[in-house]
Design a protein around this motif. Structure first.
Motif, mmCIF file in Angstrom:
data_model
loop_
_atom_site.group_PDB
_atom_site.id
_atom_site.type_symbol
_atom_site.label_atom_id
_atom_site.label_comp_id
_atom_site.label_asym_id
_atom_site.label_seq_id
_atom_site.Cartn_x
_atom_site.Cartn_y
_atom_site.Cartn_z
ATOM 1 N N VAL A 51 0.831 -1.203 0.000
ATOM 2 C CA VAL A 51 0.000 0.000 0.000
ATOM 3 C C VAL A 51 0.865 1.252 0.000
ATOM 4 N N LEU A 52 1.907 1.272 0.833
ATOM 5 C CA LEU A 52 2.790 2.437 0.903
ATOM 6 C C LEU A 52 3.515 2.673 -0.413
ATOM 7 N N VAL A 53 4.051 1.607 -1.002
ATOM 8 C CA VAL A 53 4.778 1.751 -2.264
ATOM 9 C C VAL A 53 3.868 2.301 -3.352
ATOM 10 N N ILE A 54 2.654 1.801 -3.428
ATOM 11 C CA ILE A 54 1.713 2.253 -4.458
ATOM 12 C C ILE A 54 1.328 3.706 -4.242
ATOM 13 N N TYR A 55 1.099 4.098 -2.993
ATOM 14 C CA TYR A 55 0.733 5.490 -2.736
ATOM 15 C C TYR A 55 1.900 6.441 -2.975
ATOM 16 N N ILE A 56 3.120 5.988 -2.743
ATOM 17 C CA ILE A 56 4.280 6.867 -2.910
ATOM 18 C C ILE A 56 4.666 7.019 -4.380
ATOM 19 N N PHE A 57 4.649 5.913 -5.135
ATOM 20 C CA PHE A 57 5.197 5.924 -6.495
ATOM 21 C C PHE A 57 4.145 5.911 -7.596
ATOM 22 N N VAL A 67 -4.833 10.988 1.912
ATOM 23 C CA VAL A 67 -3.901 11.384 2.969
ATOM 24 C C VAL A 67 -4.018 10.431 4.155
ATOM 25 N N PHE A 68 -5.245 10.127 4.555
ATOM 26 C CA PHE A 68 -5.448 9.200 5.674
ATOM 27 C C PHE A 68 -4.981 7.791 5.316
ATOM 28 N N LEU A 69 -5.292 7.370 4.084
ATOM 29 C CA LEU A 69 -4.901 6.023 3.655
ATOM 30 C C LEU A 69 -3.388 5.896 3.514
ATOM 31 N N MET A 70 -2.701 7.009 3.368
ATOM 32 C CA MET A 70 -1.240 6.992 3.319
ATOM 33 C C MET A 70 -0.664 6.785 4.716
ATOM 34 N N ASN A 71 -1.305 7.380 5.720
ATOM 35 C CA ASN A 71 -0.806 7.281 7.091
ATOM 36 C C ASN A 71 -1.208 5.979 7.769
ATOM 37 N N LEU A 72 -2.342 5.403 7.367
ATOM 38 C CA LEU A 72 -2.807 4.166 8.002
ATOM 39 C C LEU A 72 -1.839 3.001 7.807
ATOM 40 N N PRO A 73 -1.397 2.693 6.591
ATOM 41 C CA PRO A 73 -0.432 1.594 6.457
ATOM 42 C C PRO A 73 0.904 1.904 7.107
ATOM 43 N N VAL A 290 -9.996 -2.288 -2.035
ATOM 44 C CA VAL A 290 -11.370 -2.225 -2.519
ATOM 45 C C VAL A 290 -11.546 -1.139 -3.573
ATOM 46 N N GLY A 291 -10.571 -0.221 -3.682
ATOM 47 C CA GLY A 291 -10.656 0.858 -4.654
ATOM 48 C C GLY A 291 -10.198 0.423 -6.046
ATOM 49 N N LEU A 292 -10.957 0.806 -7.074
ATOM 50 C CA LEU A 292 -10.621 0.434 -8.444
ATOM 51 C C LEU A 292 -9.299 1.049 -8.870
ATOM 52 N N LYS A 293 -9.098 2.331 -8.544
ATOM 53 C CA LYS A 293 -7.862 3.011 -8.919
ATOM 54 C C LYS A 293 -6.650 2.362 -8.267
ATOM 55 N N PHE A 294 -6.807 1.962 -7.015
ATOM 56 C CA PHE A 294 -5.699 1.318 -6.313
ATOM 57 C C PHE A 294 -5.366 -0.030 -6.939
ATOM 58 N N ARG A 295 -6.379 -0.792 -7.315
ATOM 59 C CA ARG A 295 -6.140 -2.090 -7.931
ATOM 60 C C ARG A 295 -5.404 -1.940 -9.263
ATOM 61 N N LYS A 296 -5.759 -0.917 -10.034
ATOM 62 C CA LYS A 296 -5.064 -0.680 -11.300
ATOM 63 C C LYS A 296 -3.591 -0.359 -11.057
ATOM 64 N N ASN A 297 -3.323 0.458 -10.046
ATOM 65 C CA ASN A 297 -1.933 0.784 -9.721
ATOM 66 C C ASN A 297 -1.186 -0.429 -9.183
#
Length: 338
Positions: A51-57, A67-73, A290-297
């Motif tokens: 999750v962190l790698v996907i949100y960062i890169f 922002v919250f989903l970045m801090n949670l993992p 559960v997010g479509l955009k996250f799954r694509k990334n």
């Protein structure tokens, strides 16, 4: 954790239960908890790191939820990184010294509070996004700035309420060295804070906010409302199933001292504690995958690191389908649907 695993080891010598049952429990806890710690560590490390790698890169922080989903993992990741130490201490004894005892108690508690408070903020953010959708869209930039300030405040508050563990944490000597704190007043204060910030506050936020969200979605004519409702029920159900048993046992234990002489009650503490820590593995699935955009990334990441060759196969399959459709339109359509 330390205050529940080791704090009352002396009770085994004064209990009314048979010494055989005590020995059975000690043998059970010696293997069960370390194995659970290691399992949660491995799953939580992999899931939260992804999750962190996907949100960062791969995924830009475009909303307050991001922002919250970045801090949670991040909070869950640091939390699970303390578990190998507790696993080793549970299987053998505490060998890491007094300073490491204070540091690990502080880090564990810091990220426990941070994770639960961020879950509360995600709940409140979803409430505002659904109930006040228009105003939320018009003030997106301001909400992003507020979100970063809120996350910083959460980390600071969590550090503040973790100070008792850092200050009073020490290596104690029973049958073997353990990491914990012996002061009953400190233990009571820590328990009350954990129950309030770690359970009752997120539970209250979920009950109130998701009740209004469900009512709003049912009144709306959105085509995706049923999917949203399923996700909401899943979030609430997982939180209740993982957190309620452990917190209920802790509450009973703090008010009914006669349970201190019951070996079966210590079984309950051990098992429900392990279940409660599963949240660190489930959070990435519930709040990211559960997010479509996250799954694509995620598929982009898998392709980039060479773990997946699906894209080539998919492209080849599409080319084959296009070729076949030129002469056999019906058959091609049927194969595509399959």
């Amino acid at each position: 954790m330390a205050e529940y695993d080791y704090e009352d080891l002396g009770f085994f010598n004064a209990s009314n239960n048979s010494s055989q049952r005590h020995q059975e429990f000690l043998h059970f806890s010696k293997f069960f908890l370390p194995c659970m710690y290691v399992g949660v560590f491995v799953c939580g490390l992999v899931g939260n790191s992804l999750v962190l790698v996907i949100y960062i890169f791969y995924q830009k922080l475009k909303s307050l939820t991001d922002v919250f989903l970045m801090n949670l993992p991040l909070a869950d990741l640091v939390f699970v990184c303390t578990l190998p130490f507790w696993a080793y201490a549970g299987f053998h004894e505490w060998v890491f010294g007094n300073i490491m005892c204070k540091v690990l108690l502080g880090i564990y508690t810091l990220n426990f509070y941070t994770s639960m408070l961020i879950l509360t903020c995600i709940t409140l953010d979803r409430f505002i996004a659904v109930v006040r959708a228009t105003k939320t869209y018009n003030h997106q930039a301001k909400r992003m700035a507020w979100g970063k300030a809120i996350c910083l405040s959460i980390w600071m508050v969590s550090l503040l309420v973790s100070l008792p563990q850092i200050i009073y944490g020490n290596v104690l000597y029973f049958d073997k060295p353990v990491c914990g704190y012996q002061n009953q007043a400190i233990f009571t204060m820590v328990l009350a804070t954990q129950m309030t910030l770690g359970f009752f506050l997120p539970l209250l936020a979920m009950i109130v906010c998701y009740s209004v969200i469900i009512k709003t979605l049912l009144q709306a004519r959105a085509s995706k409302k049923h999917k949203s409702l399923k996700i909401i029920f899943l979030v609430v159900a997982v939180f209740l199933l993982t957190q309620t048993p452990f917190n209920l046992v802790k509450l009973i234990r703090s008010t009914s001292w006669e349970y201190h002489t019951m070996t079966s009650f210590y079984y309950a503490i051990t098992v429900t504690e392990a279940i409660a820590y599963l949240r660190a593995c489930l959070n990435p699935v519930l709040y990211a995958f559960v997010g479509l955009k996250f799954r694509k990334n995620f598929w982009k990441l898998a392709k980039d690191i060479g773990c997946l060759d699906v894209s080539r196969q998919r492209k080849s399959s599409e080319d084959t389908s296009r070729t076949a459709s030129a002469s056999h339109n019906v058959e091609a359509t049927s194969m595509f649907q399959l």
